[in-house]
Every structure is written in structure tokens, then in C-alpha cells.
Design a protein around this motif. Structure first.
Motif, PDB file in Angstrom:
ATOM      1  N   ALA A  32       0.836  -1.207   0.000  1.00 48.18           N
ATOM      2  CA  ALA A  32       0.000   0.000   0.000  1.00 48.18           C
ATOM      3  C   ALA A  32       0.869   1.255   0.000  1.00 48.18           C
ATOM      4  O   ALA A  32       0.552   2.236  -0.679  1.00 48.18           O
ATOM      5  CB  ALA A  32      -0.936  -0.001   1.212  1.00 48.18           C
ATOM      6  N   LEU A  33       1.975   1.215   0.726  1.00 49.54           N
ATOM      7  CA  LEU A  33       2.873   2.363   0.771  1.00 49.54           C
ATOM      8  C   LEU A  33       3.560   2.565  -0.578  1.00 49.54           C
ATOM      9  O   LEU A  33       3.761   3.701  -1.015  1.00 49.54           O
ATOM     10  CB  LEU A  33       3.907   2.188   1.883  1.00 49.54           C
ATOM     11  CG  LEU A  33       4.782   3.396   2.188  1.00 49.54           C
ATOM     12  CD1 LEU A  33       3.944   4.606   2.580  1.00 49.54           C
ATOM     13  CD2 LEU A  33       5.764   3.063   3.295  1.00 49.54           C
ATOM     14  N   ILE A  34       3.881   1.489  -1.250  1.00 43.57           N
ATOM     15  CA  ILE A  34       4.447   1.590  -2.597  1.00 43.57           C
ATOM     16  C   ILE A  34       3.420   2.212  -3.546  1.00 43.57           C
ATOM     17  O   ILE A  34       3.759   3.046  -4.386  1.00 43.57           O
ATOM     18  CB  ILE A  34       4.918   0.210  -3.097  1.00 43.57           C
ATOM     19  CG1 ILE A  34       6.149  -0.230  -2.309  1.00 43.57           C
ATOM     20  CG2 ILE A  34       5.221   0.234  -4.592  1.00 43.57           C
ATOM     21  CD1 ILE A  34       6.531  -1.686  -2.497  1.00 43.57           C
ATOM     22  N   ALA A  35       2.160   1.825  -3.370  1.00 46.62           N
ATOM     23  CA  ALA A  35       1.091   2.359  -4.215  1.00 46.62           C
ATOM     24  C   ALA A  35       0.857   3.846  -3.956  1.00 46.62           C
ATOM     25  O   ALA A  35       0.501   4.589  -4.874  1.00 46.62           O
ATOM     26  CB  ALA A  35      -0.203   1.583  -3.999  1.00 46.62           C
ATOM     27  N   ASP A  36       1.066   4.275  -2.711  1.00 49.33           N
ATOM     28  CA  ASP A  36       0.855   5.686  -2.350  1.00 49.33           C
ATOM     29  C   ASP A  36       1.911   6.115  -1.329  1.00 49.33           C
ATOM     30  O   ASP A  36       1.654   6.158  -0.135  1.00 49.33           O
ATOM     31  CB  ASP A  36      -0.548   5.884  -1.782  1.00 49.33           C
ATOM     32  CG  ASP A  36      -0.889   7.343  -1.530  1.00 49.33           C
ATOM     33  OD1 ASP A  36      -0.034   8.224  -1.772  1.00 49.33           O
ATOM     34  OD2 ASP A  36      -2.017   7.603  -1.087  1.00 49.33           O
ATOM     35  N   PRO A  37       3.121   6.443  -1.812  1.00 49.72           N
ATOM     36  CA  PRO A  37       4.219   6.766  -0.899  1.00 49.72           C
ATOM     37  C   PRO A  37       3.993   8.014  -0.043  1.00 49.72           C
ATOM     38  O   PRO A  37       4.660   8.197   0.965  1.00 49.72           O
ATOM     39  CB  PRO A  37       5.418   6.987  -1.825  1.00 49.72           C
ATOM     40  CG  PRO A  37       4.987   6.623  -3.185  1.00 49.72           C
ATOM     41  CD  PRO A  37       3.514   6.464  -3.197  1.00 49.72           C
TER      42      PRO A  37
END
Length: 87
Positions: A32-37
Motif C-alpha cells: 500500500a505504501l508503494i502504491a501511495d508513498p
């Protein structure tokens, strides 16, 4: 298990936490963090899970970067609070 949307990843992460699967939750939160850093909430949730998993250095890195973002945004109280958690 692979999810495309951030909201699906977050739902999966919290479901895994409720089921006691902290490793799976960390993986879903990382995706999820990769999708929305730029999502600080995900960064904080991931750091908390990493602490529980004993992955302290990774958690410290996340909290430190989050504190820097807060300081740059002028949210100094939050930045100070995050840095205290790091220490």
C-alpha cells in the motif's frame, strides 16, 4: 496474495492484523505504501507493525522520514512526537 487498489491492500492488512498475521499485514502495508508513498497514515501503521515484529531499524527509518515530512510541513509538535518514538 496480490491486490491492485490501495483500499483493498489496507483492508487486507487490517484483516491480517485481526487474524494475528503480522507478517502478512506488514507485506500488505508495504504494498500500500508503494502504491501511495505520500500516505503518512500507512507509513505510521507499517512502522507500528514492524516494531511488533522486532524489525526496529525499518520502523525507525519510517518514523524518521515521517518526522521529517511533518517538520517540513510545519507540523512541529507531531514531528517532535514521532522523533520521541524513534528514540
Amino acid at each position: 496474495m496480490r491486490h491492485d487498489g490501495k483500499s483493498e491492500l489496507l483492508s487486507a492488512a487490517f484483516a491480517r492484523l485481526r487474524a494475528g498475521d503480522r507478517d502478512g499485514a506488514a507485506q500488505a502495508l508495504t504494498e500500500a505504501l508503494i502504491a501511495d508513498p505520500g500516505d503518512e497514515r500507512i507509513r505510521l501503521e507499517l512502522a507500528e507493525v514492524l516494531v511488533v515484529l522486532g524489525r526496529t531499524l525499518e520502523a525507525v527509518s519510517l518514523l524518521h522520514s515521517l518526522a521529517q515530512r511533518c517538520a517540513q510541513a510545519g507540523i512541529h509538535d507531531e514531528a517532535r512526537h514521532l522523533l520521541e518514538r524513534v528514540l
